[in-house]
Design a protein around this motif. Structure first.
Motif, PDB file in Angstrom:
ATOM      1  N   MET A  88      45.561  65.489  38.259  1.00  0.00           N
ATOM      2  CA  MET A  88      44.555  64.441  38.367  1.00  0.00           C
ATOM      3  C   MET A  88      45.190  63.055  38.418  1.00  0.00           C
ATOM      4  SD  MET A  88      41.378  63.897  38.685  1.00  0.00           S
ATOM      5  CE  MET A  88      39.810  63.623  37.996  1.00  0.00           C
ATOM      6  N   ALA A  89      46.267  62.834  37.654  1.00  0.00           N
ATOM      7  CA  ALA A  89      46.914  61.523  37.627  1.00  0.00           C
ATOM      8  C   ALA A  89      47.417  61.109  39.003  1.00  0.00           C
ATOM      9  CB  ALA A  89      48.061  61.506  36.618  1.00  0.00           C
ATOM     10  N   GLU A  90      47.866  62.099  39.786  1.00  0.00           N
ATOM     11  CA  GLU A  90      48.372  61.777  41.120  1.00  0.00           C
ATOM     12  C   GLU A  90      47.256  61.278  42.045  1.00  0.00           C
ATOM     13  OE1 GLU A  90      47.503  66.137  40.819  1.00  0.00           O
ATOM     14  OE2 GLU A  90      48.849  64.829  39.700  1.00  0.00           O
ATOM     15  N   ARG A  91      46.003  61.564  41.712  1.00  0.00           N
ATOM     16  CA  ARG A  91      44.865  61.047  42.486  1.00  0.00           C
ATOM     17  C   ARG A  91      44.380  59.705  41.938  1.00  0.00           C
ATOM     18  NH1 ARG A  91      40.344  65.314  42.601  1.00  0.00           N
ATOM     19  NH2 ARG A  91      39.302  63.563  43.573  1.00  0.00           N
ATOM     20  N   ILE A  92      44.454  59.523  40.642  1.00  0.00           N
ATOM     21  CA  ILE A  92      43.923  58.314  40.007  1.00  0.00           C
ATOM     22  C   ILE A  92      44.862  57.123  40.193  1.00  0.00           C
ATOM     23  CG2 ILE A  92      43.141  57.296  37.827  1.00  0.00           C
ATOM     24  CD1 ILE A  92      41.345  59.538  38.990  1.00  0.00           C
ATOM     25  N   SER A  93      46.153  57.343  40.109  1.00  0.00           N
ATOM     26  CA  SER A  93      47.095  56.224  40.240  1.00  0.00           C
ATOM     27  C   SER A  93      46.965  55.479  41.563  1.00  0.00           C
ATOM     28  CB  SER A  93      48.526  56.702  40.034  1.00  0.00           C
ATOM     29  OG  SER A  93      48.705  57.099  38.699  1.00  0.00           O
ATOM     30  N   PRO A  94      46.905  56.154  42.715  1.00  0.00           N
ATOM     31  CA  PRO A  94      46.768  55.418  43.971  1.00  0.00           C
ATOM     32  C   PRO A  94      45.461  54.621  44.071  1.00  0.00           C
ATOM     33  CG  PRO A  94      47.546  57.639  44.412  1.00  0.00           C
ATOM     34  CD  PRO A  94      47.156  57.588  42.968  1.00  0.00           C
ATOM     35  N   ILE A  95      44.353  55.216  43.633  1.00  0.00           N
ATOM     36  CA  ILE A  95      43.088  54.480  43.722  1.00  0.00           C
ATOM     37  C   ILE A  95      43.072  53.312  42.742  1.00  0.00           C
ATOM     38  CG2 ILE A  95      41.679  55.842  42.112  1.00  0.00           C
ATOM     39  CD1 ILE A  95      39.346  55.506  44.081  1.00  0.00           C
ATOM     40  N   SER A  96      43.712  53.478  41.599  1.00  0.00           N
ATOM     41  CA  SER A  96      43.757  52.355  40.650  1.00  0.00           C
ATOM     42  C   SER A  96      44.555  51.199  41.232  1.00  0.00           C
ATOM     43  CB  SER A  96      44.322  52.791  39.293  1.00  0.00           C
ATOM     44  OG  SER A  96      45.672  53.174  39.407  1.00  0.00           O
ATOM     45  N   ASP A  97      45.620  51.501  41.978  1.00  0.00           N
ATOM     46  CA  ASP A  97      46.376  50.444  42.640  1.00  0.00           C
ATOM     47  C   ASP A  97      45.537  49.780  43.737  1.00  0.00           C
ATOM     48  OD1 ASP A  97      48.811  48.915  43.108  1.00  0.00           O
ATOM     49  OD2 ASP A  97      48.898  50.002  45.013  1.00  0.00           O
ATOM     50  N   PHE A  98      44.767  50.577  44.468  1.00  0.00           N
ATOM     51  CA  PHE A  98      43.861  50.035  45.488  1.00  0.00           C
ATOM     52  C   PHE A  98      42.835  49.105  44.843  1.00  0.00           C
ATOM     53  CE2 PHE A  98      39.775  50.611  47.803  1.00  0.00           C
ATOM     54  CZ  PHE A  98      40.109  49.926  48.960  1.00  0.00           C
ATOM     55  N   LEU A  99      42.264  49.522  43.725  1.00  0.00           N
ATOM     56  CA  LEU A  99      41.276  48.689  43.033  1.00  0.00           C
ATOM     57  C   LEU A  99      41.888  47.374  42.558  1.00  0.00           C
ATOM     58  CD1 LEU A  99      39.329  51.425  41.042  1.00  0.00           C
ATOM     59  CD2 LEU A  99      38.626  50.235  43.142  1.00  0.00           C
ATOM     60  N   LEU A 100      43.135  47.413  42.129  1.00  0.00           N
ATOM     61  CA  LEU A 100      43.802  46.172  41.727  1.00  0.00           C
ATOM     62  C   LEU A 100      44.031  45.255  42.927  1.00  0.00           C
ATOM     63  CD1 LEU A 100      46.292  47.522  39.048  1.00  0.00           C
ATOM     64  CD2 LEU A 100      44.232  46.116  38.677  1.00  0.00           C
ATOM     65  N   GLN A 101      44.227  45.846  44.108  1.00  0.00           N
ATOM     66  CA  GLN A 101      44.324  45.014  45.317  1.00  0.00           C
ATOM     67  C   GLN A 101      42.988  44.310  45.578  1.00  0.00           C
ATOM     68  OE1 GLN A 101      47.215  44.398  46.992  1.00  0.00           O
ATOM     69  NE2 GLN A 101      48.031  45.567  45.266  1.00  0.00           N
ATOM     70  N   LEU A 102      41.892  45.039  45.432  1.00  0.00           N
ATOM     71  CA  LEU A 102      40.567  44.446  45.602  1.00  0.00           C
ATOM     72  C   LEU A 102      40.306  43.366  44.555  1.00  0.00           C
ATOM     73  CD1 LEU A 102      38.347  47.597  46.296  1.00  0.00           C
ATOM     74  CD2 LEU A 102      39.434  46.073  47.965  1.00  0.00           C
ATOM     75  N   ASP A 103      40.822  43.573  43.361  1.00  0.00           N
ATOM     76  CA  ASP A 103      40.626  42.629  42.258  1.00  0.00           C
ATOM     77  C   ASP A 103      41.190  41.248  42.573  1.00  0.00           C
ATOM     78  OD1 ASP A 103      39.684  42.433  39.392  1.00  0.00           O
ATOM     79  OD2 ASP A 103      41.768  41.758  39.158  1.00  0.00           O
ATOM     80  N   ARG A 104      42.122  41.187  43.516  1.00  0.00           N
ATOM     81  CA  ARG A 104      42.726  39.901  43.889  1.00  0.00           C
ATOM     82  C   ARG A 104      41.697  38.936  44.483  1.00  0.00           C
ATOM     83  NH1 ARG A 104      46.641  41.770  47.950  1.00  0.00           N
ATOM     84  NH2 ARG A 104      46.967  39.568  48.329  1.00  0.00           N
ATOM     85  N   LEU A 105      40.547  39.448  44.914  1.00  0.00           N
ATOM     86  CA  LEU A 105      39.502  38.579  45.455  1.00  0.00           C
ATOM     87  C   LEU A 105      39.001  37.592  44.404  1.00  0.00           C
ATOM     88  CD1 LEU A 105      37.945  38.098  48.112  1.00  0.00           C
ATOM     89  CD2 LEU A 105      36.168  39.638  47.240  1.00  0.00           C
ATOM     90  N   LYS A 106      39.127  37.956  43.129  1.00  0.00           N
ATOM     91  CA  LYS A 106      38.707  37.065  42.040  1.00  0.00           C
ATOM     92  C   LYS A 106      39.541  35.794  41.985  1.00  0.00           C
ATOM     93  CE  LYS A 106      37.322  40.911  39.062  1.00  0.00           C
ATOM     94  NZ  LYS A 106      37.691  41.644  37.829  1.00  0.00           N
ATOM     95  N   ALA A 107      40.731  35.830  42.557  1.00  0.00           N
ATOM     96  CA  ALA A 107      41.634  34.675  42.507  1.00  0.00           C
ATOM     97  C   ALA A 107      41.440  33.721  43.682  1.00  0.00           C
ATOM     98  CB  ALA A 107      43.086  35.149  42.472  1.00  0.00           C
ATOM     99  N   VAL A 108      40.513  34.035  44.586  1.00  0.00           N
ATOM    100  CA  VAL A 108      40.273  33.190  45.758  1.00  0.00           C
ATOM    101  C   VAL A 108      39.135  32.234  45.438  1.00  0.00           C
ATOM    102  CG1 VAL A 108      39.626  33.135  48.197  1.00  0.00           C
ATOM    103  CG2 VAL A 108      41.051  35.010  47.318  1.00  0.00           C
ATOM    104  N   ASP A 109      39.474  30.968  45.261  1.00  0.00           N
ATOM    105  CA  ASP A 109      38.460  29.955  44.973  1.00  0.00           C
ATOM    106  C   ASP A 109      37.819  29.448  46.255  1.00  0.00           C
ATOM    107  OD1 ASP A 109      38.683  30.001  42.209  1.00  0.00           O
ATOM    108  OD2 ASP A 109      40.238  28.464  42.170  1.00  0.00           O
ATOM    109  N   ARG A 110      36.520  29.212  46.167  1.00  0.00           N
ATOM    110  CA  ARG A 110      35.752  28.650  47.275  1.00  0.00           C
ATOM    111  C   ARG A 110      35.529  27.163  46.994  1.00  0.00           C
ATOM    112  NH1 ARG A 110      32.559  32.015  50.168  1.00  0.00           N
ATOM    113  NH2 ARG A 110      30.713  30.726  49.894  1.00  0.00           N
ATOM    114  N   ARG A 111      34.925  26.472  47.927  1.00  0.00           N
ATOM    115  CA  ARG A 111      34.608  25.060  47.697  1.00  0.00           C
ATOM    116  C   ARG A 111      33.195  24.873  47.174  1.00  0.00           C
ATOM    117  NH1 ARG A 111      37.499  21.398  52.305  1.00  0.00           N
ATOM    118  NH2 ARG A 111      39.414  22.575  52.353  1.00  0.00           N
TER     119      ARG A 111
END
Length: 194
Positions: A1-24
């Motif tokens: 199961m860990a081999e399936r969860i680790s890749p998706i958790s890394d993908f989710l952390l990539q998506l999380d980077r959207l929180k660091a994009v400030d708008r005007r």
């Protein structure tokens, strides 16, 4: 199961980077600028609310997916201000980011590129509503912050009219509301009347 969860958790952390994009765009009341992840959530909720209000047989799941992927390209490209000179080419860097996210080893969402491209094209009923709401939310924030982003950037009424004109053909009732509020903003001095 860990081999399936680790890749998706890394993908989710990539998506999380959207929180660091400030708008005007300033959040309600002008306390601070919002980030793109906040905007995406707000956009999805607003689309849902408008779909219920308009009762126009929208595919709600599709609409919410379009809203959620709408700004994902900003993870790498950053937010492009509505009135920026670079607006016409912003989609290129955004598309590259979407392709990168789609090819991520942990991405289980096979339709990510197709959904993003649909919202980008803006042709389906759901994508058209999304575009309208995406323009209205920053406008609404400007109304609640006394035009703070407009004043910060020297925006004129004619610029706002131009960028919101498309609303009139698809949603005339929303456009009438927009014009009423726009005139009010000009009257208050939040926008330059030119």
């Amino acid at each position: 199961m860990a081999e399936r969860i680790s890749p998706i958790s890394d993908f989710l952390l990539q998506l999380d980077r959207l929180k660091a994009v400030d708008r005007r765009t300033y959040i309600n009341g002008g306390e601070r600028v919002e980030n793109s992840a906040e905007h995406s959530w707000y956009l999805a909720m607003a689309c849902w609310a408008f779909a219920e209000l308009l009762q126009d047989d929208f595919d709600l799941l599709k609409l919410l997916k379009l809203a959620l992927v709408h700004d994902l390209g900003e993870i790498d490209a950053g937010d492009t201000f509505l009135y920026s000179k670079n607006r016409a080419t912003a989609h290129i860097d955004e598309r590259n980011c979407i392709n990168s996210l789609a090819s991520h080893v942990g991405n289980p969402i096979r339709s990510l590129v197709d959904v993003w491209e649909e919202q980008e094209a803006g042709q389906s009923r759901e994508a058209k509503l999304l575009k309208v709401i995406d323009r209205l939310l920053p406008f609404l924030h400007n109304m609640t912050s006394q035009g703070q982003a407009w004043r910060d950037n020297g925006i004129h009424k004619v610029q706002v009219l131009k960028m919101h004109q498309f609303i009139e053909s698809d949603y005339p009732e929303i456009h009438m509301w927009f014009i009423e509020k726009l005139d009010y903003a000009v009257g208050q001095g939040w926008l330059k009347d030119a």
